[in-house]
Structures are given as C-alpha cells and as structure tokens.
Design a protein around this motif. Structure first.
Motif, short mmCIF file in Angstrom:
data_model
loop_
_atom_site.label_atom_id
_atom_site.label_comp_id
_atom_site.label_asym_id
_atom_site.label_seq_id
_atom_site.Cartn_x
_atom_site.Cartn_y
_atom_site.Cartn_z
N SER A 1 0.82 -1.20 0.00
CA SER A 1 0.00 0.00 0.00
C SER A 1 0.86 1.25 0.00
CB SER A 1 -0.92 0.00 1.22
OG SER A 1 -0.17 0.11 2.41
N SER A 2 0.22 2.36 -0.30
CA SER A 2 0.92 3.64 -0.29
C SER A 2 0.81 4.26 1.09
CB SER A 2 0.32 4.57 -1.34
OG SER A 2 -0.98 4.96 -0.95
N MET A 3 1.67 5.28 1.33
CA MET A 3 1.67 5.93 2.64
C MET A 3 0.41 6.76 2.87
SD MET A 3 5.67 7.01 3.04
CE MET A 3 6.96 5.77 2.99
N SER A 4 -0.36 7.00 1.81
CA SER A 4 -1.58 7.79 1.98
C SER A 4 -2.56 7.10 2.92
CB SER A 4 -2.24 8.02 0.62
OG SER A 4 -2.66 6.80 0.05
N TYR A 5 -2.44 5.76 3.05
CA TYR A 5 -3.34 5.06 3.95
C TYR A 5 -3.12 5.45 5.41
CZ TYR A 5 -4.85 2.07 0.14
OH TYR A 5 -5.39 1.61 -1.04
N LEU A 6 -1.94 5.99 5.71
CA LEU A 6 -1.70 6.44 7.09
C LEU A 6 -2.65 7.56 7.46
CD1 LEU A 6 2.21 6.43 7.25
CD2 LEU A 6 0.61 4.68 8.03
N GLN A 7 -3.06 8.35 6.48
CA GLN A 7 -4.00 9.43 6.74
C GLN A 7 -5.45 8.98 6.59
OE1 GLN A 7 -2.27 12.19 3.78
NE2 GLN A 7 -1.93 13.61 5.47
N GLU A 8 -5.69 8.04 5.65
CA GLU A 8 -7.06 7.66 5.35
C GLU A 8 -7.62 6.63 6.32
OE1 GLU A 8 -6.85 6.28 1.38
OE2 GLU A 8 -6.30 8.23 0.53
N LEU B 1 6.96 10.83 9.62
CA LEU B 1 5.70 10.66 8.89
C LEU B 1 4.60 10.19 9.83
CD1 LEU B 1 4.14 10.56 6.19
CD2 LEU B 1 4.93 8.20 5.93
N ALA B 2 4.89 9.22 10.69
CA ALA B 2 3.90 8.71 11.63
C ALA B 2 3.46 9.79 12.61
CB ALA B 2 4.48 7.50 12.36
N HIS B 3 4.43 10.54 13.13
CA HIS B 3 4.09 11.60 14.08
C HIS B 3 3.23 12.67 13.41
CE1 HIS B 3 7.87 10.38 16.54
NE2 HIS B 3 6.77 9.73 16.96
N ALA B 4 3.53 12.95 12.12
CA ALA B 4 2.74 13.94 11.40
C ALA B 4 1.30 13.47 11.24
CB ALA B 4 3.35 14.19 10.02
N CYS B 5 1.09 12.15 11.22
CA CYS B 5 -0.26 11.59 11.12
C CYS B 5 -0.87 11.31 12.48
CB CYS B 5 -0.22 10.30 10.30
SG CYS B 5 0.28 10.52 8.58
N GLY B 6 -0.16 11.69 13.55
CA GLY B 6 -0.68 11.50 14.89
C GLY B 6 -0.59 10.08 15.39
N LEU B 7 0.40 9.32 14.93
CA LEU B 7 0.53 7.92 15.31
C LEU B 7 1.65 7.71 16.29
CD1 LEU B 7 0.12 6.22 11.79
CD2 LEU B 7 -1.66 6.81 13.46
N HIS B 8 1.44 6.75 17.18
CA HIS B 8 2.45 6.28 18.12
C HIS B 8 3.40 5.35 17.36
CE1 HIS B 8 3.80 5.33 22.22
NE2 HIS B 8 3.88 4.07 21.83
N VAL B 9 4.73 5.47 17.60
CA VAL B 9 5.72 4.70 16.85
C VAL B 9 6.34 3.64 17.75
CG1 VAL B 9 7.87 4.76 15.55
CG2 VAL B 9 6.20 6.60 15.28
#
Length: 649
Positions: free
Chosen positions: A550-557, A589-597
């Motif tokens: 998948s593409s990284m756009s799924y991190l936002q969607e 990128l994860a932090h920009a999407c509000g994700l815990h790493v």
C-alpha cells in the motif's frame, strides 16, 4: 463443436439411409429383371414349341403330298402302302396345338384340323378308287387332294410366320425392358457410388473430428486450464518417462511465497494473473526438453531429463529462481515475486518417480522454512515431508484440543524502559515435536483456512490474560495480530466485542495489529471495520510498516493509532547511514499523522539511544525480553527497569 458433431452425425445417418435405400432398390431391380427375364424366356420357349409343332404339321403334310404324287405317278399298288401310312400323320400335332396352344393357336388348329380331316378322307377315297380301277374318280380325288395339301401347307406356313413374328416382338420387348432395367441399374449404381463416397467422406471427417476431440480432451486432461502448462497427470507421465530413460533426471518443486496474502488483499483475479505470469516465466527459463507443470494453487514443478549431477540440477534451479523473482506488474499493482524451490535427483537418492516427488516436496519445505531460495533434498530433513502432509489436520486438532499456547513479548517505552504493553504470539505445543514457532504452522493455517479460528484462540487467551494482569495490579495492554480474513469480515467487530464483553476488556487494553497490504484489496471495507473496532475502544496498529504494497496515503485515510517499523530497517540503523535516515523519516511521517511509533527487532543499547534521539516512543526486541509464557512475563514486568539478562537463553 458439439453442434458441428451433431450435424456431421445427421449427415452420416442420412447418407447411410439413402445408400441403404439405393441398395434395396438395386436388389429390387435385380429381382424384377430376373423375374421378367424368366417370364420372357418361358413365353419364348412356349412360342418356339408352338412353332415347332406348326413346322411338324407343315412337314408332315408335305410328306403326305409327296407320297400322293408318287402314288399317282406310279398308278400301281407300289405307292399305296407309303401313302396309306402317311395319312393323318399331322393329326397328333394338331391335337397338341389345340390342347396346349393359346386361344389363337387353338382356333387355327381347329380350323386346320377340319380341313385336314377332309384332306385325309380324300386321300383314302383316292386309294379306294385305285383299288376299284375307277380312273375318273382317281383323277378327281388327286386334284382335290393336291389343292387341299397346298391350302394346308399355306395355313401351316402362315401360322409359323405368325409365331415367328410374335417371338420377334416378344424378344424386342424383352430387350427394351432389359435395357430400361440396365439403365436404371446404372443410374442407381452411380447414385450409390456417390453416396458411398459421401459416406466415406463424412465418416472420415467424423473420424478426424473424433480424433481431434480425443486429442483436445487429452490435452485438457493433461494441461492446466489457467496457465496452459502441464498438470499433475502429465507431470507424472513425463516423470515416469524421465526416470525410465537411461540418463539421470531431476525434479524442481516450486511454491510461491506470500501468494495467499496477494490473493486475499488484491483479489483472486490478480492472483490468477500472478499464477499465469509465473507459468510464463518458468516456461521461458526451462530448457526445451523440460516439462513445466502446475500442481494446483501456487505450486509448480519442472521435470528435468538428462540431469546427471546435483550441481547441474542446482544450477538450473538457481537460473529459474533468478528468472522468476522479478517484480510483476499486475493490473496496476507492482508485486514482488518470490518462491521456494525444492530439488531432487534421480537415481540417487531418489530411486523412483514417487520418491522424486516426495523428496522434492521435502526440499521445498526446507527452502521455504529456512528462506534458502533453492534447496537440494537432504535425507536428514525427510521427516518434514510427513510433517507437512499431516500438519493441516494436526493443526485443526490442536486448535480444538487446546494445544496452542500464547507467549507474550513486551513493548517498552524508549525513555525509561517501562512496559507499555505486550504482543501476543502464538506457539504450538506439539505432542511429538515439542514447542513449534509460528513459522512452522502459520503457513499451514493460511493454506487450510484456519487463520480465523486460530485468531479467535489467541484473542480469547490474550484478553483473559489481560484481565488477570489487571486484577493482579499490572497494566499490560495486549496486541493481537489479525489475519486478512478478519479484516474483510464485516462481522469481525461484533465478534471482537463479544469476546471483549466476555472478559470485561477495558478501552485501550486491546490493540489489533494489521499489515498494510491487508487493506489494499478493499480499502473502504477495511476502513469501516477498523472504524468500528476503534469505537469499541480497540487500538489499531500497522505492523511491519514498509514491507507491504500500500501507499503511505493510507496512514491518513485509515483509522490508525500506532505504526510499527519493521525489524529490517532496525538492523541497519547502526551500520548504515541511510538506515537511520529511513527510520527517522518513517517516524516523522507517523508523528505527522498523529501515530504512536513502535520499533521492532531492537537488540542493542546503541539502537535504543538512536531511537531516543529520533523520538520513537516504544521499542520491542530481544534486548528487553524474548517472547515468554504469561507467568514469566509477570515476573519480568516487576523488574522491567533493566535490560533482559537472558538474551541467549
């Protein structure tokens, strides 16, 4: 094809029926001709006999007349005897004609018989006059007898001519009839000959069609319908031929890696396209004398005649693997193609076609388990063949009989090493082979449709253990890996909720880990299911990030909470400058999407320091703790302020 065959059969039946009718007509004409000829022959024979009788009448009357002339000339007793004996000699013939002739013959015979009777009387009277010496009476009777004889002979001659004419007419009529029959026979014979030729052509065409259909049927029976390469039946046949030949033979058994994941995430149509692409590549890489076969699913085989050494066999296997393992573009998706190949050699150690198949299967399983690419059969590993054949049924029994165990590997906060949760990892306590890791049976579960029940076992055990830890005063949220089947099932969130209610699971205590490739087949459905899970208080984590399709756009969607960086990136942090940059970029990128790493595969303190600098929240790896049973994790959690001291245990 079926309609053409039925049409040919109809034409053949019609031609055969017409031919039979023609032959029957010929037979009828032959019978008619025979009877007609027999009747004509009988009529001609009867006419000839009548003619002979009339000829006798004519001859006898002529003899009587000659005797009359001799008697008159002699005028003595010398000629009396012959004349007297000849009188009435034709009477018998006239009676026969009257009795056996037709109406015309009977009438003519009766008429002539009356005249002949008078003629005979005149002759007798002439003899009596001669005896008396009555010269005048003799002259009168002689003249009257001469006239009567002439008349009688003319009548007999006319009847002879008439009968000859009738025989001529009868012969001419018979000839005309025979000519007509002969003409009809010739016409019908020509027609029958044409019908025979037509039948022969139809039968030849039908035979060729039958042979072609038989060839097509054999081809279908011996070839795979999806790829066009040989199937298992033809493989066995070619394998037997290769083994029976004087030279050596080899067999390569090939199985695609992660094909089920491609099939589940991208759909069966893309999966079929991948199978076709693999078949094309195998055919391209194989030698002209080799046989490429598909055994079913994602399993292929290549029969290699005239292979005399293991080195040659492995060289061919490496070449085929190199040709095969290139990215494939399938309906807009670029998919990495990888495979595991097992190789076996005849006559040693594989003494038969059956052993070749079994040994190649063992070698392929070894290649897949150890990620070798190509593996040659080793007798020491033969036990794995039996294991693989029985693993599906054994795993199903293991799920039903409680042979599965759940071990846990902690995730710790990078800054202070305190536990933030654990990941549930399944193990199989096999009664004969001991404790088996997931790499030994997860592929079996995928191939046998057991991922869903296996997930249920792990989910139930993990939530039960989470409640036990909560009741013991430990806060250890659990993460459970979900298969692609779960993510595509709209009823999965409700099922998870029922298990959560059973164990009184609190919001935030359960994390469902998915791979990014799971969402690509149906992103909308995946988003719906993940959204419903989050409404239940379930956290959602992307596992093994950077290895899917998948593409990284799924991190936002997608509704996500956490991103786990795959261990393949982690191992390069210390050795490669690009490794650190990649991990840092993924974390940003994860932090920009509000994700815990969370970073997987951490084994060194230096890695922890780098992760702390990058800003990663949590880490997981052997540095902190290996996967362990729940009671050992409980003891570890109480002393989790230091690194794991049993790294190599």
């Amino acid at each position: 094809m079926r309609a053409i065959g039925m049409q040919r059969r109809a034409v053949a039946r019609t031609a055969i029926a017409a031919l039979a009718a023609g032959l029957a007509l010929l037979a009828g004409l032959g019978l008619f001709s025979t009877r007609s000829t027999a009747q004509a022959t009988a009529r001609i024979a009867a006419a000839e006999q009548v003619t002979r009788q009339w000829g006798q009448v004519y001859l006898l009357i002529g003899i009587e007349y000659e005797q009359l002339v001799d008697f008159v000339r002699a005028d003595s007793d010398v000629g009396r005897g012959p004349l007297l004996s000849s009188i009435g000699s034709a009477e018998e013939n006239l009676r026969w004609l009257n009795a056996h002739g037709g109406p015309a013959e009977s009438f003519q015979a009766q008429t002539l018989q009356n005249t002949y009777g008078g003629y005979s009387y005149t002759l007798r009277d002439l003899i009596d006059a001669q005896k008396r010496g009555d010269r005048e009476r003799m002259d009168s009777d002689a003249k009257q007898a001469a006239l009567s004889a002439s008349a009688l002979r003319k009548q007999a001659s006319v009847n002879i001519a008439r009968n000859n004419l009738e025989m001529g007419v009868l012969l001419e009529q018979t000839q005309r009839n025979n000519h007509r029959v002969l003409l009809a026979v010739e016409v019908i014979s020509v027609i029958d000959l044409l019908l025979v030729v037509l039948c022969a052509l139809v039968l030849v065409a039908y035979q060729r069609g039958t042979e072609r259909q038989a060839r097509d049927s054999r081809h279908q029976a011996m070839h795979d319908s999806l790829t066009g390469v040989a199937n298992r039946n033809l493989l066995i046949e070619r394998l037997d031929e290769a083994v029976a030949a004087a030279g050596g033979a080899g067999l390569l058994l090939l199985d695609l890696d992660h094909f089920k994941e491609v099939n589940d995430t991208l759909g069966h149509l893309v999966g079929d396209r991948l199978i076709q692409e693999v078949a094309d590549r195998l055919t391209e890489a194989a030698r002209h004398q080799d046989t490429v076969a598909r055994l079913g699913g994602d399993e292929f085989a290549v029969v290699l005649p005239d292979i005399r050494s293991a080195e040659d066999l492995m060289a061919v296997g490496e070449r085929i693997l190199e040709t095969l393992c290139r990215p494939a573009e399938l309906d807009g998706y670029v998919v990495d193609v990888n495979a595991s190949i097992g190789a076996a050699l005849h006559p040693l150690p594989s003494g038969s076609a059956t052993e070749l198949l079994r040994h190649a299967d063992v070698a392929m399983y070894t290649a897949k388990r150890n990620r070798l690419g190509v593996a040659l059969y080793d007798a020491a590993q033969d036990e794995n063949s039996t294991e693989k054949l029985t693993a599906g049924a054994e795993l199903r029994n293991a799920i039903e009989n409680g042979e599965l165990e759940v071990h846990y590997q902690p995730k710790v906060r990078v800054g202070d090493r305190t536990p933030t949760g654990v990941e549930a990892l399944v193990r199989w306590r096999h009664p004969a082979r001991g404790l088996l890791g997931p790499d030994r049976f997860i592929p079996v579960a995928e191939q046998n449709g057991l991922i869903r029940p296996l997930t249920d076992v792990v989910l139930s055990a993990a939530l039960a253990q989470s409640r036990a830890w909560r009741e013991a005063g430990l806060s250890l949220p659990v993460a459970v890996n979900a298969g692609a089947d779960c993510l595509h099932d709209l009823g999965f969130p409700a099922h998870v909720r029922s298990i959560m209610d059973l164990y009184d699971t609190q919001p935030g205590e359960l994390t469902v880990e998915i791979t990014e490739s799971m969402v690509i087949a149906d992103p909308c459905r995946a988003a719906t299911i993940l959204g419903e899970l989050r409404e239940l208080g379930v956290r959602v984590s992307i596992d093994d990030f950077g290895t899917g399709y998948s593409s990284m756009s799924y991190l936002q969607e997608m509704p996500l909470d956490e991103l786990k960086i795959d261990r393949r990136f982690t191992t390069r942090i210390e050795t490669e400058g690009s490794g650190r940059a990649i991990v840092a970029a993924i974390a940003d990128l994860a932090h920009a999407c509000g994700l815990h790493v969370v970073v997987e595969g951490v084994e060194h303190e230096e890695t922890v320091a780098i992760l702390d600098e990058i800003g990663c929240e949590a880490a997981q790896g052997y540095l902190f703790c290996r996967p362990r049973p729940a009671d050992e994790i409980t003891a570890w959690a109480l002393t989790a302020d230091r690194p794991d001291q049993t790294l190599v245990s």
